[in-house]
Scaffold this active site. Structure first.
Site, PDB file in Angstrom:
ATOM      1  N   SER A   1      -4.100  -2.780  -0.273  1.00 21.90           N
ATOM      2  CA  SER A   1      -2.965  -3.608   0.154  1.00 21.90           C
ATOM      3  C   SER A   1      -3.431  -5.007   0.532  1.00 21.90           C
ATOM      4  CB  SER A   1      -2.313  -2.937   1.366  1.00 21.90           C
ATOM      5  OG  SER A   1      -1.297  -3.753   1.879  1.00 21.90           O
TER       6      SER A   1
ATOM      7  N   CYS B   1       1.029   5.396  19.848  1.00 22.16           N
ATOM      8  CA  CYS B   1       2.104   4.742  20.557  1.00 22.16           C
ATOM      9  C   CYS B   1       2.752   3.698  19.667  1.00 22.16           C
ATOM     10  CB  CYS B   1       1.511   4.085  21.796  1.00 22.16           C
ATOM     11  SG  CYS B   1       2.648   3.099  22.709  1.00 22.16           S
TER      12      CYS B   1
ATOM     13  N   GLY C   1       0.818  -1.209   0.000  1.00 22.79           N
ATOM     14  CA  GLY C   1       0.000   0.000   0.000  1.00 22.79           C
ATOM     15  C   GLY C   1       0.850   1.256   0.000  1.00 22.79           C
ATOM     16  N   THR C   2       1.934   1.220   0.749  1.00 26.45           N
ATOM     17  CA  THR C   2       2.811   2.388   0.828  1.00 26.45           C
ATOM     18  C   THR C   2       3.348   2.747  -0.553  1.00 26.45           C
ATOM     19  OG1 THR C   2       3.451   1.782   3.075  1.00 26.45           O
ATOM     20  CG2 THR C   2       4.913   3.303   1.916  1.00 26.45           C
TER      21      THR C   2
ATOM     22  N   GLN D   1      -7.491   0.740   4.170  1.00 26.68           N
ATOM     23  CA  GLN D   1      -8.341   0.191   5.247  1.00 26.68           C
ATOM     24  C   GLN D   1      -9.788  -0.002   4.801  1.00 26.68           C
ATOM     25  OE1 GLN D   1      -7.401  -1.030   8.092  1.00 26.68           O
ATOM     26  NE2 GLN D   1      -5.328  -0.226   8.274  1.00 26.68           N
TER      27      GLN D   1
ATOM     28  N   THR E   1      10.309  -7.582 -11.834  1.00 28.38           N
ATOM     29  CA  THR E   1       9.635  -8.851 -12.151  1.00 28.38           C
ATOM     30  C   THR E   1       8.450  -9.034 -11.206  1.00 28.38           C
ATOM     31  OG1 THR E   1      11.709  -9.749 -12.932  1.00 28.38           O
ATOM     32  CG2 THR E   1       9.972 -11.344 -12.381  1.00 28.38           C
TER      33      THR E   1
ATOM     34  N   ASN F   1      -7.217   4.667   9.494  1.00 31.19           N
ATOM     35  CA  ASN F   1      -6.685   3.448  10.106  1.00 31.19           C
ATOM     36  C   ASN F   1      -6.657   3.492  11.628  1.00 31.19           C
ATOM     37  OD1 ASN F   1      -4.567   5.387   9.262  1.00 31.19           O
ATOM     38  ND2 ASN F   1      -3.246   4.080  10.479  1.00 31.19           N
TER      39      ASN F   1
ATOM     40  N   HIS G   1      -2.085  -7.401   2.643  1.00 29.67           N
ATOM     41  CA  HIS G   1      -1.987  -8.018   3.975  1.00 29.67           C
ATOM     42  C   HIS G   1      -3.082  -7.555   4.927  1.00 29.67           C
ATOM     43  CE1 HIS G   1       0.124  -4.804   6.421  1.00 29.67           C
ATOM     44  NE2 HIS G   1       0.307  -4.323   5.209  1.00 29.67           N
TER      45      HIS G   1
HETATM   46  N1  PLP Z   1      -2.598   3.387   4.260  1.00 32.57           N
HETATM   47  C1  PLP Z   1      -3.274   2.988   5.341  1.00 32.57           C
HETATM   48  C2  PLP Z   1      -4.548   3.699   5.698  1.00 32.57           C
HETATM   49  C3  PLP Z   1      -2.825   1.938   6.120  1.00 32.57           C
HETATM   50  O1  PLP Z   1      -3.511   1.574   7.210  1.00 32.57           O
HETATM   51  C4  PLP Z   1      -1.618   1.292   5.756  1.00 32.57           C
HETATM   52  C5  PLP Z   1      -1.064   0.202   6.596  1.00 32.57           C
HETATM   53  O2  PLP Z   1      -1.288   0.148   7.782  1.00 32.57           O
HETATM   54  C6  PLP Z   1      -0.947   1.721   4.604  1.00 32.57           C
HETATM   55  C7  PLP Z   1      -1.465   2.773   3.882  1.00 32.57           C
HETATM   56  C8  PLP Z   1       0.321   1.075   4.161  1.00 32.57           C
HETATM   57  O3  PLP Z   1       0.084  -0.193   3.584  1.00 32.57           O
HETATM   58  P1  PLP Z   1       1.257  -1.270   3.514  1.00 32.57           P
HETATM   59  O4  PLP Z   1       1.470  -1.779   4.898  1.00 32.57           O
HETATM   60  O5  PLP Z   1       0.751  -2.318   2.577  1.00 32.57           O
HETATM   61  O6  PLP Z   1       2.445  -0.581   2.980  1.00 32.57           O
END
Ligand code: PLP
Length: 382
Positions: A199, A325, A72-73, A179, A237, A149, A201
């Protein structure tokens, strides 16, 4: 061995074991490089295409609009850096965004882009009026998350996007859907966003896979350049096994979404009843109507969440603390942005569910939580 009763599914979820054969298939049996010309590779390339179509169908996108990323990042960063047309003008975002967006915005600020922060409601939702005041002809894009999140609050992305485009039709809209994807209804056509991210996971798929959906024929400059995979938009890849597992997990979670919502809301209500009965001086950060069914965040007065976390951990319960935290961030940026009263600020308990969450565990957890909150208060208050 004792069983961990895990309520931190907004952080990450357990892999669905039904995906293991897929992971084996594309790592061991059909391990071929999809870019090679042999027929086995071509078949793998076709499988990736099918996965792309499947995901696109689930969110109302076209398959060509989906780019696979490593997480996701990366998807958020690609949208934010890739959509930018020079270090000029301004972008609009919020102080409640995930670091994947917030840190990218900070980087852009250091390069001379003005970053404007939208006012927030106390649960973390973006304020529409504030958005209208911030957008002008120099706004390159707005970047706001779909589900927060930390609080679980759902932004009304359709309206926020409409507001944006009404003021500046050239302004792009990026939505971090990490999320939201698989937890609430998502139709990117209906939301009319330009970019949407998700994302793997967070939905019981493996770590290391995400998507960027880029709509409305918007282009973006790739963040990663190389062999030209993913139509040149994301070289490297392909992680075929993760792509295939993500597509399957997506189908599963979208198919069961309405049942899951009912189940999570039911668990939430049960937990809340217990907490109201056994505890006081706490509040729910985001009310049900505007909140993801998969997240319940409670704010406890005079409690240090880190201490509480370690107390309930001894009974094998796990909950989330949010950025209030985290090991690398003690400042609680999001909490500060949400006007949480001082004496509640350190007491955030984020409880989040997935398909493996059970009501029985949730009841035990709620009781354990109350017991420990009350004990902790007795100790500190004397
Ligand atoms: N954006 C939100 C709202 C998230 O909660 C998260 C992960 O906690 C991310 C982006 C990042 O996703 P990833 O862990 O797949 O990089």
């Amino acid at each position: 061995m004792s069983k961990v009763k895990y309520f931190d599914n907004a952080a990450t979820t357990r892999l669905d074991e039904d995906l293991l054969p897929i992971l084996k298939k594309y790592n061991v049996d059909n391990f071929y490089n999809p870019s090679a010309l042999n027929r086995f590779s071509t078949q793998v390339a076709l499988d990736i295409q099918k996965a792309r179509e499947r995901i696109a169908n689930l969110i109302g996108a076209e398959s060509r609009e989906i780019t696979f990323t490593s997480c996701g990042t990366e998807a958020d960063n690609t949208a934010m850096f890739g959509a930018l047309r020079g270090y000029r003008g301004n972008i609009v975002t919020s102080a409640a965004e995930h670091p994947a967006v917030y840190s990218a915005a900070n980087f852009l600020k250091s390069k001379g882009v003005e970053v404007r922060y939208i006012n927030l409601h106390n649960d973390g939702r973006a304020n529409k009026e504030s958005l209208s005041q911030l957008i002008d002809e120099n706004t390159q894009y707005v970047s706001l998350m779909h589900v927060n999140n930390e609080s679980g609050a759902i932004n009304d992305i359709k309206t926020l996007c409409e507001t944006t485009k009404k003021i500046n039709p050239n302004c792009l809209f990026i939505c971090d859907g990490v999320q939201a994807y698989g937890k609430i209804q998502v139709n990117v056509k209906n939301l009319n966003v330009d970019y949407y991210t998700a994302s793997g996971h967070k939905i019981n798929a493996p770590k290391g896979i995400g998507i960027l959906c880029a709509r409305n024929n918007v282009r973006f400059n790739p963040l990663i350049m190389g062999g030209g995979q993913e139509s040149g938009l994301r070289s490297g890849t392909e992680n075929i096994a993760n792509i295939m597992a993500f597509a399957r997990a997506s189908q599963t979670i979208f198919d069961s979404m309405s049942n899951s919502s009912l189940k999570y809301n039911n668990i939430k209500n049960t937990m809340l009843e217990i907490v109201y009965e056994n505890c006081n001086e706490f509040y729910v950060l985001a009310e049900n109507d505007n909140c993801s069914p998969a997240i319940l965040t409670l704010m406890f007065k005079d409690i240090k969440t880190e201490v509480l976390l370690h107390m309930v951990e001894t009974e094998d319960f796990v909950f989330g603390t949010g950025s209030a935290c985290s090991s690398s961030n003690k400042t609680g940026r999001v909490i500060s942005a949400l006007n949480v009263p001082n004496d509640y600020r350190e007491g955030m308990v984020r409880i989040s569910f997935d398909k493996y969450s059970t009501k029985e565990d949730a009841i035990e957890f709620a009781l354990c939580l109350c017991k420990n909150v009350n004990n902790l208060r007795k100790t500190i208050r004397g």
